[in-house]
Design an enzyme around this catalytic site. Structure first.
Site, PDB file in Angstrom:
ATOM      1  N   LYS A   1       1.037  -0.952  -0.223  1.00  8.78           N
ATOM      2  CA  LYS A   1       0.277   0.327   0.077  1.00  8.78           C
ATOM      3  C   LYS A   1       0.653   1.317  -0.083  1.00  8.78           C
ATOM      4  CE  LYS A   1      -3.553  -2.498   0.184  1.00  8.78           C
ATOM      5  NZ  LYS A   1      -4.475  -2.983   0.901  1.00  8.78           N
TER       6      LYS A   1
HETATM    7  C1  LIG Z   1      -5.845  -3.573   0.965  1.00 16.27           C
HETATM    8  C2  LIG Z   1      -7.006  -3.053   1.991  1.00 16.27           C
HETATM    9  C3  LIG Z   1      -7.790  -3.479   2.608  1.00 16.27           C
HETATM   10  C4  LIG Z   1      -7.302  -4.791   4.513  1.00 16.27           C
HETATM   11  O1  LIG Z   1      -6.025  -4.276   4.484  1.00 16.27           O
HETATM   12  P1  LIG Z   1      -5.312  -5.680   4.561  1.00 16.27           P
HETATM   13  O2  LIG Z   1      -4.002  -4.942   5.458  1.00 16.27           O
HETATM   14  O3  LIG Z   1      -4.955  -6.488   3.125  1.00 16.27           O
HETATM   15  O4  LIG Z   1      -6.080  -6.797   5.517  1.00 16.27           O
HETATM   16  C5  LIG Z   1      -8.840  -2.944   3.551  1.00 16.27           C
HETATM   17  N1  LIG Z   1      -9.091  -2.302   2.257  1.00 16.27           N
HETATM   18  C6  LIG Z   1      -8.846  -1.657   0.963  1.00 16.27           C
HETATM   19  C7  LIG Z   1      -9.276  -1.173   0.109  1.00 16.27           C
HETATM   20  C8  LIG Z   1      -7.263  -2.114   0.669  1.00 16.27           C
HETATM   21  O5  LIG Z   1      -7.647  -2.252  -0.091  1.00 16.27           O
END
Ligand SMILES: *Cc1c(COP(=O)(O)O)cnc(C)c1O
Length: 437
Positions: free
Chosen positions: A204
């Site tokens: 991310k």
């Molecule tokens: C990646 C993501 C999540 C979940 O996060 P994780 O750390 O992978 O559990 C939740 N919402 C959105 C929009 C995401 O892109």
């Protein structure tokens, strides 16, 4: 500024030279890790304090402060942050949430885990965020919350969403997983709703391993998130007990020592140690990404068929770290050339480009048939909710995502000459659309 026309260049698909002959992986490499990250993680390793909370608490304070918010609570991943936030906002058996169909599954599935149903809303074709005009008619007597996702870094239209929520007494849960540092009219994403859970996973925008965080100004919501998944922080006099004071008068204290969600959401301190380092550098790194991505899109300004996915320049809104950056596709300007064919030609030019974004969630079988609690009925309707399941054709914009959006390079460094080559690939394909039919 613009790049020269590529009309004279033959498409790589037709045997011409590639626009990007030598890919530059370091232009895209993420996260950016230095010795400072390594040292921070090693010190946790040597202290053996992976399961402590001292560093996580520092990170939580700094991260919340960056947003000007009162509380931060680290979690083991973003999914856990969403789940705890839903529970804190009283999403439970027989209730409903409203969520855009165009998002990662973790914005929605945790509701099923709580016995709630998800009523999906469509997105706007230009922002790819929840369409404020498609929310209100979905609100029912058991609706608890609206989930807002600032999709691919683009801020959602909070000025139109917030009044709908307050009119109906609904919580606004801002999923900021794509948009750390994004501004909406000059103010940071994650500071508009009641609570903002987000992923801080390695891929991310704000990448610190496998982690998440919840930020909020609402002390009660914060305490509920602690009570849900942080058993050692709920009142018992242990060394990990920073919140005892905060929740002393709370009825949640009765359950101290046992997490009310039966889950363990503690963040590994390798991640929070890295988080503290990443946070120091994030604003500068984000600024470089913004300047690179804006350069890319400025070069393509006016090219038919493609549009930047970004807010207007003078709006005070930004794209944060441009996570999973997209372009918007207008087939009608290219003689109805399918987006998939456009993307194929861009790939031939040496750029990894694919049509679409996430798959629309409302069509996924988990929101139709999954019987999570083995009740003999799909969880979406097993707790007395209205049947809000949505089949094909119900959310036309989300369902057309592979026709209206495509991937663009997510530059981490602002190198004008390299960026020009990547932009030239898109321009060249757009200018040869007629040959691709
Ligand atoms: C990646 C993501 C999540 C979940 O996060 P994780 O750390 O992978 O559990 C939740 N919402 C959105 C929009 C995401 O892109």
């Amino acid at each position: 500024m613009n790049i020269t026309s590529q009309v004279d260049q033959k498409l790589a698909l037709d045997g011409g030279p590639q626009a990007v002959e030598h890919p530059e992986p370091d232009l895209f490499h993420w996260p950016i890790v230095t010795e400072e990250d390594e040292q921070a993680i090693l010190s946790v390793l040597h202290a053996g304090s992976m399961s402590g909370t001292d560093i996580t608490e520092q990170f939580e304070r700094e991260y919340a402060q960056w947003h000007g918010m009162k509380h931060g609570l680290g979690t083991c991943n973003g999914t856990a942050a969403l789940l705890a936030s839903f529970w804190a906002c009283e999403v439970g058996a027989g209730t409903e949430i409203i969520c855009p169909s165009m998002t990662y599954w973790a914005s929605a599935i945790p509701a099923l885990q709580l016995g709630a149903a998800v009523h999906f809303a469509d997105i706007e074709p230009d922002t790819l965020c929840i369409d404020p005009g498609d929310i209100e008619h979905r609100i029912g007597p058991n609706t608890k919350a609206i989930v807002v996702v600032h999709y691919a870094g683009h801020p959602a239209d909070m000025d139109r969403i917030l009044p709908i929520a307050s009119k109906h007494g609904l919580r606004v849960i801002e999923d900021v997983s794509h948009a750390q540092g994004t501004l909406y009219k000059g103010r940071m994403a994650g500071t508009f709703g009641d609570i903002a859970p987000m992923s801080l996973m390695s891929g991310k925008s704000f990448p610190i391993g496998e982690a998440g965080i919840v930020i909020t100004d609402d002390s009660q919501l914060y305490e509920r998130c602690v009570a849900f998944g942080h058993y050692e922080r709920t009142g018992l006099p242990t060394e990990y007990n920073p919140t005892k004071q905060a929740i002393q008068d709370s009825e949640l204290l009765r359950f101290a020592g046992a997490p009310l969600g039966g889950v363990k959401h503690r963040m590994n301190q390798w991640c929070s140690a890295m988080g503290r380092v990443q946070l120091k550098h994030y604003p500068r790194r984000m600024a470089e990404i913004q300047s690179a991505m804006n350069r890319f899109w400025d070069l393509l300004d006016g090219v038919p068929g493609i549009r930047a996915h970004r807010p207007p320049r003078d709006s005070g809104s930004t794209m944060g770290g441009w996570y999973a950056s997209r372009g918007l596709y207008r087939a009608d300007e290219l003689g109805d050339l399918p987006c998939a064919r456009f993307a194929e030609a861009v790939r031939a030019e040496g750029v990894d480009c694919h049509p679409g974004a996430n798959a629309p969630l409302h069509l996924h079988p988990v929101f139709h048939d999954a019987d999570i609690f083995r009740q003999g009925r799909p969880t979406m309707v097993a707790f007395g909710q209205r049947d809000v399941r949505q089949g094909p054709g119900t959310l036309p914009v989300s369902e057309s995502i592979t026709d209206i959006a495509f991937g663009v390079p997510w530059f981490k460094h602002d190198r004008p000459e390299s960026i020009e080559r990547y932009a030239a690939a898109y321009r060249k394909v757009a200018e040869h659309a007629d040959q691709l039919m």
